[in-house]
Motif scaffolding. Sequence first.
Motif, PDB file in Angstrom:
ATOM      1  N   MET A   1       0.849  -1.182   0.000  1.00  0.00           N
ATOM      2  CA  MET A   1       0.000   0.000   0.000  1.00  0.00           C
ATOM      3  C   MET A   1       0.892   1.242   0.000  1.00  0.00           C
ATOM      4  N   PRO A   2       0.684   2.185  -0.932  1.00  0.00           N
ATOM      5  CA  PRO A   2       1.541   3.364  -1.002  1.00  0.00           C
ATOM      6  C   PRO A   2       1.318   4.275   0.198  1.00  0.00           C
ATOM      7  N   ALA A   3       2.388   4.966   0.569  1.00  0.00           N
ATOM      8  CA  ALA A   3       2.304   5.911   1.689  1.00  0.00           C
ATOM      9  C   ALA A   3       1.427   7.092   1.306  1.00  0.00           C
ATOM     10  N   SER A   4       0.677   7.582   2.260  1.00  0.00           N
ATOM     11  CA  SER A   4      -0.191   8.730   2.027  1.00  0.00           C
ATOM     12  C   SER A   4       0.631  10.010   2.212  1.00  0.00           C
ATOM     13  N   HIS A   5       0.632  10.857   1.209  1.00  0.00           N
ATOM     14  CA  HIS A   5       1.378  12.103   1.275  1.00  0.00           C
ATOM     15  C   HIS A   5       0.501  13.195   1.862  1.00  0.00           C
ATOM     16  N   ILE A   6       1.090  14.002   2.724  1.00  0.00           N
ATOM     17  CA  ILE A   6       0.413  15.180   3.254  1.00  0.00           C
ATOM     18  C   ILE A   6       1.354  16.358   3.066  1.00  0.00           C
ATOM     19  N   TYR A   7       0.819  17.451   2.538  1.00  0.00           N
ATOM     20  CA  TYR A   7       1.606  18.645   2.278  1.00  0.00           C
ATOM     21  C   TYR A   7       1.118  19.787   3.153  1.00  0.00           C
ATOM     22  N   LYS A   8       2.058  20.514   3.699  1.00  0.00           N
ATOM     23  CA  LYS A   8       1.754  21.731   4.451  1.00  0.00           C
ATOM     24  C   LYS A   8       2.013  22.897   3.507  1.00  0.00           C
ATOM     25  N   PHE A  21      -3.240  22.074   5.267  1.00  0.00           N
ATOM     26  CA  PHE A  21      -2.711  20.760   4.936  1.00  0.00           C
ATOM     27  C   PHE A  21      -3.573  20.147   3.842  1.00  0.00           C
ATOM     28  N   ALA A  22      -2.918  19.482   2.884  1.00  0.00           N
ATOM     29  CA  ALA A  22      -3.635  18.902   1.752  1.00  0.00           C
ATOM     30  C   ALA A  22      -2.955  17.612   1.315  1.00  0.00           C
ATOM     31  N   ARG A  23      -3.712  16.786   0.620  1.00  0.00           N
ATOM     32  CA  ARG A  23      -3.163  15.529   0.109  1.00  0.00           C
ATOM     33  C   ARG A  23      -2.574  15.677  -1.288  1.00  0.00           C
ATOM     34  N   GLN A  82      -0.136  15.217   9.811  1.00  0.00           N
ATOM     35  CA  GLN A  82      -0.891  16.455   9.735  1.00  0.00           C
ATOM     36  C   GLN A  82      -0.747  17.251  11.025  1.00  0.00           C
ATOM     37  N   GLY A  83      -0.655  18.559  10.872  1.00  0.00           N
ATOM     38  CA  GLY A  83      -0.635  19.460  12.015  1.00  0.00           C
ATOM     39  C   GLY A  83      -1.955  20.205  12.104  1.00  0.00           C
TER      40      GLY A  83
END
Length: 110
Positions: A1-8, A21-23, A82-83
């Motif tokens: 299963m691929p890692a879930s990316h989270i961007y600040k 925060f967004a995917r 996520q923050g």
Amino acid sequence: MPASHIYKVVFVTEGKKYEIFARKVSHGAMLGFVEVEELVFGERSSVVLDPTEEKIKAEFEGVKRTYLPMHSVLRIDEVRKQGISKISPFEGTNVTQFPMPVYTPGDSKK
């Protein structure tokens, strides 16, 4: 299963600094804009609610995708978790950089 990316994503608008925060984050289809999709906010199941996060959640309620002007984006980080999304006053200088065009017109005689 691929890692879930989270961007600040940190950007400035109307004299305020936003941290969201967004995917998904990309250059998008509109020239000069950063496309931000799938905004992520904290869970409502917690007993203690942060008023700043509730304010930003209400502002982006119903938003599927947002386009941010490139010159307003301060930074984009890929983070492990996520923050807290927040809005704070932008404490910069009294001098604002004039937006420059991404592409300058070239000499067509070449």
